[in-house]
Design an enzyme around this catalytic site. Structure first.
Site, mmCIF file in Angstrom:
data_model
loop_
_atom_site.group_PDB
_atom_site.id
_atom_site.type_symbol
_atom_site.label_atom_id
_atom_site.label_comp_id
_atom_site.label_asym_id
_atom_site.label_seq_id
_atom_site.Cartn_x
_atom_site.Cartn_y
_atom_site.Cartn_z
ATOM 1 N N SER A 240 0.635 -1.130 0.063
ATOM 2 C CA SER A 240 0.086 0.041 -0.021
ATOM 3 C C SER A 240 0.899 1.028 -0.047
ATOM 4 O O SER A 240 1.799 1.527 -0.770
ATOM 5 C CB SER A 240 -1.055 -0.014 1.331
ATOM 6 O OG SER A 240 -2.047 0.853 1.094
ATOM 7 N N ARG B 109 -11.531 6.073 10.840
ATOM 8 C CA ARG B 109 -11.141 4.804 10.734
ATOM 9 C C ARG B 109 -12.304 3.817 10.297
ATOM 10 O O ARG B 109 -11.954 3.016 9.392
ATOM 11 C CB ARG B 109 -10.729 4.491 12.224
ATOM 12 C CG ARG B 109 -10.401 2.792 12.300
ATOM 13 C CD ARG B 109 -9.289 2.642 11.450
ATOM 14 N NE ARG B 109 -8.875 1.201 11.686
ATOM 15 C CZ ARG B 109 -7.732 0.717 11.124
ATOM 16 N NH1 ARG B 109 -7.152 1.287 10.113
ATOM 17 N NH2 ARG B 109 -7.282 -0.439 11.362
ATOM 18 N N ASP C 61 -9.175 -6.305 -4.493
ATOM 19 C CA ASP C 61 -8.837 -4.764 -3.924
ATOM 20 C C ASP C 61 -9.017 -3.651 -4.746
ATOM 21 O O ASP C 61 -8.902 -3.385 -5.849
ATOM 22 C CB ASP C 61 -7.293 -4.713 -3.732
ATOM 23 C CG ASP C 61 -6.530 -3.378 -3.461
ATOM 24 O OD1 ASP C 61 -7.270 -2.630 -2.892
ATOM 25 O OD2 ASP C 61 -5.435 -3.524 -3.105
ATOM 26 N N HIS D 161 -8.187 -4.949 -0.057
ATOM 27 C CA HIS D 161 -6.927 -4.431 0.093
ATOM 28 C C HIS D 161 -6.255 -5.054 1.250
ATOM 29 O O HIS D 161 -4.915 -5.038 1.321
ATOM 30 C CB HIS D 161 -7.077 -2.896 0.331
ATOM 31 C CG HIS D 161 -5.886 -2.004 0.375
ATOM 32 N ND1 HIS D 161 -5.045 -1.855 -0.602
ATOM 33 C CD2 HIS D 161 -5.268 -1.422 1.342
ATOM 34 C CE1 HIS D 161 -3.876 -1.355 -0.279
ATOM 35 N NE2 HIS D 161 -3.920 -0.774 0.948
ATOM 36 N N ASP D 162 -6.922 -5.307 2.316
ATOM 37 C CA ASP D 162 -6.338 -6.004 3.357
ATOM 38 C C ASP D 162 -5.447 -7.303 3.098
ATOM 39 O O ASP D 162 -4.567 -7.757 3.820
ATOM 40 C CB ASP D 162 -7.306 -6.287 4.513
ATOM 41 C CG ASP D 162 -7.335 -5.465 5.465
ATOM 42 O OD1 ASP D 162 -6.446 -4.495 5.650
ATOM 43 O OD2 ASP D 162 -8.160 -5.567 6.671
#
Lengths: 384, 207
Positions: A155, A225, A324, A357-358
């Site tokens: 990232s 968040r 992602d 994405h994680d």
């Protein structure tokens, strides 16, 4: 040579202080700053086996292992870095560094401004990916590392690895950039702006000088968040994890007809938001999201990424994940295309994985096997 | 498919798959090579080690990509049917498509793309015109052979053809065939090649 994967065990962070002013992209400069650093493994005699791991938005120098006084505080890339792991600390000397402006021990908005004796707060200069890389290069000098066997990150960390490849081409053997992008899209910037707006509109923000008021803009951070977290997961992943499940109720129980936490997904996001707002600094969130927004190496080359990457001399490993949608495979392919135009050596793995994405932080056999095989080659090259 | 070392043409290492060995000999030392459907990267590794070539492989399967990394071969994980947009015009001396053409959805497009990104193309494919296939068809069954070892309902081979079929398509696409080899058991077939060859290998460029 390789042992079964283990943890690096108990580790200790170490601050490195720098007094030479660091010139920043903004024109400002930072003097008397320090960087919090962890290292794993042993630097070999010819100092050829060093690997720099760059962190993303909310991570730090704590890449692997645990702390003696906090055995549950496991490093953010512990499944990647350790003895017998893809980045094998029995072979490599791995360096994790907390970036400038972050809030885990390196100089940032919470630190005291030597000019005023008060926390920097809103006066902490905006720093860029390139500024971070310059600071990391000074750390490398301090550690006696002329050239990294590899600079790697996922990232935002991948952006730093790319930046290393062009800013210090003679100091990088391999660039390992995972789930990254050559620039944020309008949608990416929009999400960042919503997060920043949430923080800045929290009454406890006080224009960034909340430290003096003894408060923290927790509500804003929490929303920031929650938004960020949504973008890290895939839609399918969320559906799988939470579906439309109701909290503490059977699926067919009656709705509460109110606005409290009712769905599991709400509960999860709020929990993540609450947890985050306990330990993360709001000014750091603004700063790092801005660094993300600004990253665009092609900008000074008429939008031509191949020209921007032309100075790079190293070899590359890129990986992306099919679900992602934050930094989708198309963005990694753009980087690969630019590298191929420059006839650079490149391996590109596009992993079909459900976790959005994680995924770059999670265990995935295909992903970890590719990284392990690549690092095995690096190890052979540098005699590690 | 495994060419015995004894049947490999002279000058080869004898370790490559037969058609790859022939293809390797058609590639000039020092060439820039693109290998489409590169498998475990053996051709590119061989070309690098014995002919000083460099290049890239394109491959979709995870285990093959992993094998390419182990061979220290450049590889891009991608679906060939999605095109070769990633590669600029004329980037390569030679573009190879070995035993993959018959599994492509867009055969014409990939052949055109090969000569866009490369100066010349090399393809190999199983010869559907082999006499055993004809016998099988006469007996009322789709052929299942060493070259085409799949049942009709689970085969990846959707575009099987004969050498003549390929030559007609090549002509229609304006491709000039510069080399041709029809092989059986790794050896060139001179008598009745259209019926006896198991594998066809062609080299071509744009007219």
């Amino acid at each position: 040579m390789t042992s079964p994967p283990r943890s690096v065990g108990s580790v200790k962070p170490q601050p490195y202080a720098f007094s030479d002013p660091l010139p920043l992209a903004s024109g400002a400069s930072l003097r008397d700053y320090s960087l919090m650093v962890e290292t794993y493994g042993t630097l070999n005699a010819d100092k050829s086996n060093a690997v720099l791991v760059c962190h993303a938005l909310n991570a730090s120098h704590h890449v692997a292992g645990t702390y003696a006084d906090a055995p549950r505080n496991v490093g953010w890339w512990d499944n990647m870095v350790g003895p017998g792991k893809p980045v094998d600390t029995d072979r490599f000397f791995v360096v994790g560094v907390n970036n400038l402006g972050s809030c885990f021990g390196s100089t940032g908005p919470m630190s005291l401004d030597p000019a005023s004796g008060k926390p920097y707060g809103a006066r902490f200069p905006v720093v860029t990916v390139e500024d971070w890389v310059d600071a990391q290069a000074r750390l490398a000098d301090r550690l006696g590392i002329e050239r990294f066997a590899a600079v790697m990150g996922g990232s935002l960390g991948g952006m730093q690895a790319l930046s290393w490849a062009t800013r210090y081409p003679e100091r990088v053997g391999h660039c390992v950039a995972i789930a990254t992008t050559p620039r944020l899209s309008a949608q990416n910037i929009a999400f960042n702006d919503v997060a920043r707006t949430a923080i800045q509109s929290d009454p406890d923000f006080h224009g960034g000088d909340y430290y003096a008021w003894g408060v923290v803009p927790k509500r804003g951070l929490r929303v920031a968040r929650m938004i960020g977290h949504i973008t890290y997961l895939s839609g399918d992943d969320m559906a799988e994890k939470f579906g439309r499940a109701l909290r503490g109720k059977a699926e067919h129980d009656a709705y509460a007809f109110g606005y409290g936490v009712e769905f599991e997904v709400e509960s999860y996001l709020r929990y993540q938001g609450d947890k985050f707002s306990e330990y993360f600094d709001a000014n750091t969130y603004l700063l790092i999201t801005r660094a993300l927004d600004y990253f665009d190496p092609a900008r000074n080359h008429g939008g031509d990424l191949a020209r921007a990457l032309a100075p790079a001399q190293c070899k590359f490993l890129l990986a992306s994940f099919s679900t992602d949608w934050r930094f989708p495979p198309e963005r990694s392919r753009e980087i690969v295309e630019a590298l191929i135009r420059n006839r650079r050596d490149v391996v590109y793995a596009e992993i079909d994985a459900p976790h959005g994405h994680d995924a770059f932080l999670l265990d995935d056999v295909r992903y970890h096997r590719a990284v392990a095989a690549y690092f095995d080659n690096i190890g052979r090259e540098v005699g590690a | 498919m495994s060419g015995a070392a004894t049947s490999a043409p002279a000058g080869s290492t004898g370790r490559l798959r037969t058609d790859l060995d022939l293809i390797a000999q058609w590639i000039r030392p020092g060439s820039q090579v693109l290998d489409l459907g590169c498998g475990d990267g053996e051709l590119l590794a061989h070309l690098r080690d014995s002919r000083g070539c460099r290049g890239y492989g394109v491959e979709i399967a995870d285990h093959h990509v992993h094998a390419c990394v182990r061979q220290r071969v450049n590889v891009v994980q991608a679906n060939l049917d999605a095109g070769l947009r990633m590669f600029a015009d004329g980037m390569f001396d030679t573009v190879v498509l070995s035993q993959t053409l018959q599994a492509m959805h867009r055969v014409e497009a990939v052949l055109r793309e090969m000569v866009r990104v490369g100066r010349e193309g090399i393809v190999s494919f199983p010869n559907f015109g082999h006499w055993k296939h004809a016998v099988s068809l006469l007996a009322g069954r789709m052929p299942v052979t060493r070259q085409i070892p799949y049942q009709w309902y689970d085969t990846p081979n959707i575009h099987l053809c004969t050498p003549k079929d390929f030559e007609i398509l090549a002509a229609r696409l304006g491709l000039q065939i510069t080399d041709r080899a029809l092989l059986a058991e790794g050896r060139p077939v001179t008598v009745l090649p259209a019926l006896r060859a198991t594998l066809a290998v062609y080299r071509f460029e744009t007219r």
